[in-house]
Design a protein around this motif. Structure first.
Motif, PDB file in Angstrom:
ATOM      1  N   ALA A  18       0.702  -1.176   0.133  1.00  0.00           N
ATOM      2  CA  ALA A  18       0.125  -0.106  -0.084  1.00  0.00           C
ATOM      3  C   ALA A  18       0.666   1.140   0.080  1.00  0.00           C
ATOM      4  O   ALA A  18       2.028   1.248   0.518  1.00  0.00           O
ATOM      5  CB  ALA A  18      -0.859  -0.095   1.070  1.00  0.00           C
ATOM      6  N   GLN A  19       0.213   2.222  -0.609  1.00  0.00           N
ATOM      7  CA  GLN A  19       0.951   3.510  -0.700  1.00  0.00           C
ATOM      8  C   GLN A  19       0.471   4.556   0.220  1.00  0.00           C
ATOM      9  O   GLN A  19      -0.634   4.314   0.906  1.00  0.00           O
ATOM     10  CB  GLN A  19       1.035   4.140  -1.980  1.00  0.00           C
ATOM     11  N   ARG A  20       1.260   5.491   0.408  1.00  0.00           N
ATOM     12  CA  ARG A  20       0.553   6.633   1.565  1.00  0.00           C
ATOM     13  C   ARG A  20      -1.034   7.186   1.062  1.00  0.00           C
ATOM     14  O   ARG A  20      -1.142   7.121  -0.012  1.00  0.00           O
ATOM     15  CB  ARG A  20       1.571   7.943   1.561  1.00  0.00           C
ATOM     16  N   GLY A  21      -1.447   7.044   2.144  1.00  0.00           N
ATOM     17  CA  GLY A  21      -3.169   7.640   1.836  1.00  0.00           C
ATOM     18  C   GLY A  21      -3.891   6.269   2.081  1.00  0.00           C
ATOM     19  O   GLY A  21      -5.035   6.759   1.922  1.00  0.00           O
ATOM     20  N   TYR A  22      -3.423   5.260   1.524  1.00  0.00           N
ATOM     21  CA  TYR A  22      -4.358   4.109   1.533  1.00  0.00           C
ATOM     22  C   TYR A  22      -4.944   3.990   2.663  1.00  0.00           C
ATOM     23  O   TYR A  22      -4.541   3.919   3.937  1.00  0.00           O
ATOM     24  CB  TYR A  22      -3.611   2.885   1.127  1.00  0.00           C
ATOM     25  N   SER A  23      -6.394   3.288   2.805  1.00  0.00           N
ATOM     26  CA  SER A  23      -7.007   3.109   3.941  1.00  0.00           C
ATOM     27  C   SER A  23      -7.821   1.831   3.663  1.00  0.00           C
ATOM     28  O   SER A  23      -8.361   1.670   2.663  1.00  0.00           O
ATOM     29  CB  SER A  23      -7.993   4.193   4.601  1.00  0.00           C
ATOM     30  N   GLY A  24      -8.026   1.008   4.656  1.00  0.00           N
ATOM     31  CA  GLY A  24      -8.715  -0.187   4.519  1.00  0.00           C
ATOM     32  C   GLY A  24      -8.988  -0.919   5.688  1.00  0.00           C
ATOM     33  O   GLY A  24      -8.742  -0.309   6.858  1.00  0.00           O
ATOM     34  N   VAL A  25      -9.179  -2.316   5.780  1.00  0.00           N
ATOM     35  CA  VAL A  25      -9.617  -3.033   6.935  1.00  0.00           C
ATOM     36  C   VAL A  25      -8.728  -4.263   6.836  1.00  0.00           C
ATOM     37  O   VAL A  25      -8.879  -4.919   5.780  1.00  0.00           O
ATOM     38  CB  VAL A  25     -11.104  -3.375   7.145  1.00  0.00           C
ATOM     39  N   ILE A  26      -8.342  -4.558   7.990  1.00  0.00           N
ATOM     40  CA  ILE A  26      -7.479  -5.853   8.098  1.00  0.00           C
ATOM     41  C   ILE A  26      -8.300  -7.147   8.024  1.00  0.00           C
ATOM     42  O   ILE A  26      -9.268  -7.211   8.593  1.00  0.00           O
ATOM     43  CB  ILE A  26      -6.686  -5.801   9.519  1.00  0.00           C
ATOM     44  N   GLN A  27      -8.233  -8.078   7.160  1.00  0.00           N
ATOM     45  CA  GLN A  27      -8.760  -9.069   6.853  1.00  0.00           C
ATOM     46  C   GLN A  27      -8.216 -10.416   7.553  1.00  0.00           C
ATOM     47  O   GLN A  27      -9.139 -11.001   8.051  1.00  0.00           O
ATOM     48  CB  GLN A  27      -9.020  -9.572   5.275  1.00  0.00           C
ATOM     49  N   HIS A  28      -6.755 -10.389   7.397  1.00  0.00           N
ATOM     50  CA  HIS A  28      -6.265 -11.515   8.176  1.00  0.00           C
ATOM     51  C   HIS A  28      -4.875 -11.310   7.952  1.00  0.00           C
ATOM     52  O   HIS A  28      -4.085 -10.469   7.509  1.00  0.00           O
ATOM     53  CB  HIS A  28      -6.522 -12.925   7.646  1.00  0.00           C
ATOM     54  N   LEU A  29      -4.063 -12.245   8.855  1.00  0.00           N
ATOM     55  CA  LEU A  29      -2.383 -12.211   8.812  1.00  0.00           C
ATOM     56  C   LEU A  29      -1.815 -13.394   8.030  1.00  0.00           C
ATOM     57  O   LEU A  29      -2.715 -14.634   8.122  1.00  0.00           O
ATOM     58  CB  LEU A  29      -1.909 -12.418  10.279  1.00  0.00           C
ATOM     59  N   ALA A  30      -0.912 -13.327   7.139  1.00  0.00           N
ATOM     60  CA  ALA A  30      -0.367 -14.338   6.495  1.00  0.00           C
ATOM     61  C   ALA A  30       1.058 -14.109   6.663  1.00  0.00           C
ATOM     62  O   ALA A  30       1.731 -14.014   5.549  1.00  0.00           O
ATOM     63  CB  ALA A  30      -0.834 -14.144   4.838  1.00  0.00           C
ATOM     64  N   ALA A  31       1.676 -14.612   7.748  1.00  0.00           N
ATOM     65  CA  ALA A  31       2.912 -14.613   8.341  1.00  0.00           C
ATOM     66  C   ALA A  31       3.822 -15.428   7.524  1.00  0.00           C
ATOM     67  O   ALA A  31       4.877 -15.154   7.335  1.00  0.00           O
ATOM     68  CB  ALA A  31       3.053 -14.529   9.841  1.00  0.00           C
ATOM     69  N   ASP A  32       3.309 -16.516   7.130  1.00  0.00           N
ATOM     70  CA  ASP A  32       3.976 -17.497   6.402  1.00  0.00           C
ATOM     71  C   ASP A  32       4.726 -16.947   4.811  1.00  0.00           C
ATOM     72  O   ASP A  32       5.698 -17.150   4.436  1.00  0.00           O
ATOM     73  CB  ASP A  32       3.363 -18.878   5.859  1.00  0.00           C
ATOM     74  N   ASP A  33       3.957 -16.131   4.494  1.00  0.00           N
ATOM     75  CA  ASP A  33       4.115 -15.615   3.264  1.00  0.00           C
ATOM     76  C   ASP A  33       5.038 -14.206   3.037  1.00  0.00           C
ATOM     77  O   ASP A  33       5.262 -13.599   2.062  1.00  0.00           O
ATOM     78  CB  ASP A  33       3.049 -15.370   2.306  1.00  0.00           C
ATOM     79  N   SER A  34       5.327 -13.761   4.145  1.00  0.00           N
ATOM     80  CA  SER A  34       5.525 -12.385   4.222  1.00  0.00           C
ATOM     81  C   SER A  34       7.125 -12.110   3.843  1.00  0.00           C
ATOM     82  O   SER A  34       7.624 -10.946   3.419  1.00  0.00           O
ATOM     83  CB  SER A  34       5.819 -11.893   5.733  1.00  0.00           C
ATOM     84  N   GLY A  35       8.049 -12.982   4.003  1.00  0.00           N
ATOM     85  CA  GLY A  35       9.546 -12.872   3.560  1.00  0.00           C
ATOM     86  C   GLY A  35      10.507 -12.272   4.863  1.00  0.00           C
ATOM     87  O   GLY A  35      11.458 -11.833   4.581  1.00  0.00           O
ATOM     88  N   SER A  36       9.716 -12.200   6.186  1.00  0.00           N
ATOM     89  CA  SER A  36      10.470 -11.503   7.074  1.00  0.00           C
ATOM     90  C   SER A  36      11.389 -12.478   7.699  1.00  0.00           C
ATOM     91  O   SER A  36      11.190 -13.688   7.533  1.00  0.00           O
ATOM     92  CB  SER A  36       9.368 -11.354   8.316  1.00  0.00           C
ATOM     93  N   ALA A  37      12.471 -11.894   8.185  1.00  0.00           N
ATOM     94  CA  ALA A  37      13.476 -12.665   8.724  1.00  0.00           C
ATOM     95  C   ALA A  37      13.158 -13.399  10.203  1.00  0.00           C
ATOM     96  O   ALA A  37      13.574 -14.484  10.701  1.00  0.00           O
ATOM     97  CB  ALA A  37      14.573 -11.884   9.222  1.00  0.00           C
ATOM     98  N   LEU A  38      11.909 -13.097  10.925  1.00  0.00           N
ATOM     99  CA  LEU A  38      11.276 -13.613  11.869  1.00  0.00           C
ATOM    100  C   LEU A  38      10.535 -14.778  11.730  1.00  0.00           C
ATOM    101  O   LEU A  38       9.885 -15.025  10.203  1.00  0.00           O
ATOM    102  CB  LEU A  38      10.374 -12.483  12.635  1.00  0.00           C
ATOM    103  N   SER A  39      10.474 -15.759  12.394  1.00  0.00           N
ATOM    104  CA  SER A  39       9.830 -17.106  12.241  1.00  0.00           C
ATOM    105  C   SER A  39       8.428 -16.642  12.265  1.00  0.00           C
ATOM    106  O   SER A  39       7.707 -15.541  12.562  1.00  0.00           O
ATOM    107  CB  SER A  39       9.793 -18.062  13.330  1.00  0.00           C
ATOM    108  N   ALA A  40       7.299 -17.309  11.346  1.00  0.00           N
ATOM    109  CA  ALA A  40       6.122 -16.979  11.133  1.00  0.00           C
ATOM    110  C   ALA A  40       5.141 -16.867  12.363  1.00  0.00           C
ATOM    111  O   ALA A  40       4.449 -15.847  12.642  1.00  0.00           O
ATOM    112  CB  ALA A  40       5.242 -17.787  10.415  1.00  0.00           C
ATOM    113  N   ILE A  41       5.448 -17.617  13.460  1.00  0.00           N
ATOM    114  CA  ILE A  41       4.795 -17.556  14.773  1.00  0.00           C
ATOM    115  C   ILE A  41       5.204 -16.171  15.456  1.00  0.00           C
ATOM    116  O   ILE A  41       4.186 -15.823  16.119  1.00  0.00           O
ATOM    117  CB  ILE A  41       5.093 -18.571  15.621  1.00  0.00           C
ATOM    118  N   GLU A  42       6.417 -15.919  15.428  1.00  0.00           N
ATOM    119  CA  GLU A  42       7.062 -14.577  16.161  1.00  0.00           C
ATOM    120  C   GLU A  42       6.469 -13.599  15.642  1.00  0.00           C
ATOM    121  O   GLU A  42       6.014 -12.646  16.313  1.00  0.00           O
ATOM    122  CB  GLU A  42       8.597 -14.643  16.126  1.00  0.00           C
ATOM    123  N   LEU A  43       6.593 -13.298  14.057  1.00  0.00           N
ATOM    124  CA  LEU A  43       5.908 -12.298  13.295  1.00  0.00           C
ATOM    125  C   LEU A  43       4.329 -11.991  13.708  1.00  0.00           C
ATOM    126  O   LEU A  43       3.987 -10.894  14.248  1.00  0.00           O
ATOM    127  CB  LEU A  43       6.120 -12.471  11.876  1.00  0.00           C
TER     128      LEU A  43
END
Length: 93
Positions: A18-43
Motif C-alpha cells: 500500500a502507498q501513503r493515503g491508503y485506508s482499508g480493513v485488516i482481513q487476516h494475517l499471512a505471516a508464512d508468506d511475508s518474507g520476514s527474517a522472523l519466524s511466522a509464529i513470532e511475526l
C-alpha cells in the motif's frame, strides 16, 4: 443464497504494497508468506500485540525516504511504524 461482505468490492492485498493515503480493513494475517527474517509464529504474535487484528481499520500515513521503508500506519487510533516486509503479512481490503 451467497452472502456478500462490504469488503468484497475491494481486492485483498498485503499492507506492505500500500502507498501513503491508503485506508482499508485488516482481513487476516499471512505471516508464512511475508518474507520476514522472523519466524511466522513470532511475526504473527508481534503484529497482534501491536494491534494488527482482523476487522481493525488501518491507514498508511507516511513512508520512509529511503526505499519507502518503514511505513507509519494508523490502526484504529494508534500510530505505529512497521517495516514493509513485516507489513506484507497483513492482508487488507
Amino acid at each position: 443464497m451467497a452472502s456478500t461482505k462490504p469488503t468484497d468490492a475491494r481486492p485483498q492485498m498485503p499492507l506492505g504494497l500500500a502507498q501513503r493515503g491508503y485506508s482499508g480493513v485488516i482481513q487476516h494475517l499471512a505471516a508464512d508468506d511475508s518474507g520476514s527474517a522472523l519466524s511466522a509464529i513470532e511475526l504473527e504474535s508481534r503484529l497482534i500485540e501491536l494491534g494488527f487484528v482482523e476487522g481493525a481499520k488501518v491507514e498508511v500515513l507516511h513512508e520512509g525516504i529511503v526505499g519507502r521503508d518503514p511505513i507509519a500506519v494508523r490502526i484504529e487510533n494508534v500510530t505505529i511504524a512497521v517495516r514493509r516486509r513485516e507489513a506484507m503479512a497483513v492482508i487488507v481490503a
